[in-house]
Design an enzyme around this catalytic site. Structure first.
Site, PDB file in Angstrom:
ATOM      1  N   ASP A 200     -10.801 -12.210 -53.051  1.00  0.00           N
ATOM      2  CA  ASP A 200     -10.553 -12.684 -51.930  1.00  0.00           C
ATOM      3  C   ASP A 200      -9.886 -11.445 -50.969  1.00  0.00           C
ATOM      4  OD1 ASP A 200     -12.339 -13.812 -49.166  1.00  0.00           O
ATOM      5  OD2 ASP A 200     -10.472 -14.370 -48.739  1.00  0.00           O
ATOM      6  N   GLU A 254     -12.615  -7.590 -53.601  1.00  0.00           N
ATOM      7  CA  GLU A 254     -13.445  -7.462 -51.839  1.00  0.00           C
ATOM      8  C   GLU A 254     -11.936  -6.514 -51.247  1.00  0.00           C
ATOM      9  OE1 GLU A 254     -14.203 -10.032 -47.379  1.00  0.00           O
ATOM     10  OE2 GLU A 254     -12.665 -10.528 -48.861  1.00  0.00           O
TER      11      GLU A 254
HETATM   12  O1  ISL Z   1     -16.263 -11.381 -42.510  1.00  0.00           O
HETATM   13  C1  ISL Z   1     -15.419 -10.303 -42.284  1.00  0.00           C
HETATM   14  C2  ISL Z   1     -15.681 -10.337 -40.150  1.00  0.00           C
HETATM   15  O2  ISL Z   1     -16.733 -10.436 -39.935  1.00  0.00           O
HETATM   16  C3  ISL Z   1     -14.282  -9.725 -42.218  1.00  0.00           C
HETATM   17  O3  ISL Z   1     -13.397  -9.347 -41.124  1.00  0.00           O
HETATM   18  C4  ISL Z   1     -13.642 -11.196 -43.648  1.00  0.00           C
HETATM   19  O4  ISL Z   1     -13.876 -12.166 -42.505  1.00  0.00           O
HETATM   20  C5  ISL Z   1     -12.746 -10.493 -44.286  1.00  0.00           C
HETATM   21  O5  ISL Z   1     -14.098  -9.425 -45.525  1.00  0.00           O
HETATM   22  C6  ISL Z   1     -12.661 -11.180 -45.448  1.00  0.00           C
HETATM   23  O6  ISL Z   1     -13.085 -12.285 -45.816  1.00  0.00           O
HETATM   24  C7  ISL Z   1     -13.812 -12.819 -46.865  1.00  0.00           C
HETATM   25  O7  ISL Z   1     -12.102 -13.417 -46.414  1.00  0.00           O
HETATM   26  C8  ISL Z   1     -12.512 -14.339 -45.325  1.00  0.00           C
HETATM   27  C9  ISL Z   1     -13.798 -15.454 -45.298  1.00  0.00           C
HETATM   28  O8  ISL Z   1     -13.800 -15.887 -44.340  1.00  0.00           O
HETATM   29  C10 ISL Z   1     -14.723 -14.805 -45.472  1.00  0.00           C
HETATM   30  O9  ISL Z   1     -16.045 -15.429 -46.069  1.00  0.00           O
HETATM   31  C11 ISL Z   1     -14.658 -13.748 -47.582  1.00  0.00           C
HETATM   32  O10 ISL Z   1     -15.485 -13.270 -47.433  1.00  0.00           O
HETATM   33  C12 ISL Z   1     -11.043 -15.258 -45.141  1.00  0.00           C
HETATM   34  O11 ISL Z   1     -11.030 -15.816 -46.202  1.00  0.00           O
END
Ligand code: ISL
Ligand code: CA
Length: 558
Positions: A200, A254
């Protein structure tokens, strides 16, 4: 493209456990619900599953705020359930990828509780604590979920850093003890037989020393600034050397916020970092870096030029994931297709064709194999997500944007669109739960549900199933080079996939009207591999195709 590996050939399915299947009536999906449906996924042809965080969490951000890395979220079940999930998957020759959230923890994690307890606590340096400046936060960093990225702790008078919600304090990767503790945790799960890790927000682990203020220009794309920590590649490389390289696993990153030309550093195999890239240029092509809740118009030409660039970025030494939706983005058929009843199924099948014929590992988000759609949100109270609520505070409550304009956008962009419960059948609550679902079920579940589709040979589900089989059978669809035949065409998306002497053509009509398409150069059709919504017969050596609205097809070329 050399080096065939299982994770390039696998078709992945993303399970959002909270919304997949509830087996004990508490309204929340659980591990037993996944186990119960492994045969469903096997039938679809799935090789591997990525599950969103399954750890103990107070759920400010649905599990992305981890309280204990070695415990299972109590709503999801027990460690025995988790072990059984792995063994049941092994029996079926399926692999499990888990979500690794190590940019931050929950503010209820024992490390943070210690860290917060006093300036001299040995865990103080597990997080970023700084003095304020003139009674304000240490700098002007914004949080992804609205407001400042700094939260003041009254006890010590210092502020701690949180790129996401204030309940998600950022871990201090500059502290070697933090890194060693996290590596031990990774080994704990890998030794259980997990076959994949999805990291993540991997690009934000390293922070910019001394936290300088961002300029007005930088604030417009602060996500990118947060990926400029100088030690990021040292850390990912170290993690690879100490942990990842010791296991036969898929490691997906990610890579949010990083421009494509820099993203390759994370997954160029010569660099020993990660092996699969999730990048966001495509899925976010209709959003700006600021005001991320707002939706812009997009064209097919823009779309395919990004696909091309992403493919070229991976080149010979990298490898991508291909996905048109996930738990942070709206439903693919509503976003890139057409979810009106007369086109929905055709459009969903067309997007399936696209997803399963890319030079990348396909990730199918739960429910998209049925053509599940966005939810008809009406008011802010219909939403659950911490992100949309933060945006509401920053934009609507401050008077910057009218509620109506905001709602019109988030109805299409909100993360909750893809988080509504899975639609299993036409019974009460779509068969998801016998209790009250944690998030409302899409009212269209009587028309869109898996029980119906499994038995219907013409369903979206059975089209996915067919395409997955085809992908497994034809290596060119995984490894073959990708060439877009006409990047400026805004109606018909056509590309070839070539491996050695074998050449395939993929054609997708992105319009809700009949189109005619002539194959360029001396290309001609040898045989039809599959077609959806075609009303005409294609003969050997044909060079012209009449395409119905949202028709798609895969053809072997001469
Ligand atoms: O979804 C986003 C904005 O609409 C992105 O900024 C997202 O926050 C970013 O891709 C990071 O996402 C991941 O980490 C976040 C979590 O909320 C997301 O679900 C996850 O995929 C924090 O852990
Ligand atoms: Ca449950």
């Amino acid at each position: 493209n050399a080096l065939p590996t299982w994770w390039k050939q696998a078709v992945f399915y993303q399970v959002y456990p909270r919304s997949f299947k509830d087996t004990n009536g508490d309204g929340i999906g659980d591990i037993n619900g996944i186990i119960e449906n492994l045969d469903y996924l096997k039938k679809l042809g799935i090789d591997a599953i990525w599950i969103n965080p399954h750890y103990d969490s107070p759920n400010t951000d649905n599990g992305y705020d981890i309280r204990d890395y070695r415990k299972i979220m109590k709503e999801y079940g027990t460690m025995e359930d988790f072990d059984r999930l792995i063994s049941e998957m092994k029996k079926r020759n399926m692999r499990l990828m888990i979500d690794i959230v190590i940019n931050h923890t929950s503010d209820q994690h024992a490390w943070f509780v210690q860290s917060k307890s006093g300036k001299n606590n040995p865990y103080r340096d597990y997080y970023f604590w700084r003095d304020g400046k003139d009674g304000h936060a240490p700098n002007n960093y914004p949080s992804f979920f609205g407001g400042s990225a700094w939260e003041k702790d009254d006890k010590s008078g210092q502020y701690y850093l949180h790129y996401f919600a204030k309940q998600q304090p950022d871990l201090n990767w500059d502290n070697p003890k933090v890194r060693q503790d996290l590596y031990d945790m990774l080994r704990f799960w890998l030794d259980k037989g997990v076959s994949g890790l999805r990291f993540d927000t991997v690009a934000t682990y390293s922070k910019i020393p001394n936290f300088p203020d961002l300029s007005q220009q930088q604030l417009k794309n602060f996500a990118e600034e947060y990926t400029k920590g100088p030690k990021i590649h040292d850390y990912v490389n170290e993690m690879n050397r100490e942990v990842l390289s010791h296991y036969d696993i898929a490691t997906a990153g990610e890579i949010f916020g990083v421009p494509l030309d820099k993203s390759i550093k994370f997954f160029d195999r010569r660099r020993n970092e990660l092996n699969i890239a999730f990048t966001f240029d495509l899925i976010r092509l209709d959003r700006d870096a600021d005001e991320r809740w707002r939706r812009k118009d997009w064209t097919l030409s823009q779309f395919r030029k990004i696909v091309d660039k992403v493919d070229q970025t991976a080149g010979e030494y990298g490898w991508n994931a291909f996905f048109l939706d996930n738990h942070d983005n709206p439903r693919a058929v509503s976003h890139f297709g057409d979810d009106r009843p007369q086109w929905r199924e055709h459009a969903a099948k067309a997007l399936a064709t696209l997803t399963l014929t890319q030079r990348a590992t396909p990730f199918i988000y739960q429910g998209s194999e049925l053509g599940m759609t966005n939810y008809p949100f009406k008011k802010i109270d219909d939403f659950d997500d911490v992100e949309v609520k933060g945006f509401w505070q920053d934009y609507v409550e401050t008077g910057k944007v009218k509620a109506e304009e905001f709602l019109q956008n988030v109805r299409q962009t909100s993360r909750d669109n893809s988080r509504t419960p899975f639609q299993w059948d036409a019974s009460k609550n779509a068969g998801f739960t016998s209790g009250t679902p944690w998030l409302k079920i899409n009212p269209n579940y009587k028309e869109i549900n898996s029980a119906d589709q499994i038995n219907n040979p013409n369903s979206v589900f059975n089209y996915y199933r067919k395409l997955i089989n085809i992908r497994h059978d034809i290596p060119a669809l995984t490894y073959g080079s990708y060439i877009d035949l006409d990047p400026n065409n805004n109606s018909v998306y056509a590309y070839t996939r070539t491996l050695g002497a074998e050449k395939y053509l993929v054609v997708i009509n992105f319009k809700e009207e009949v189109m005619h398409y002539t194959l360029p150069g001396d290309l001609s059709i040898n045989k039809v591999i599959t077609e959806n919504n075609s009303h005409t017969i294609v003969n050997k050596n044909d060079r012209q195709l009449r395409l119905e609205p949202w028709q798609s097809g895969i053809y072997k070329l001469n």
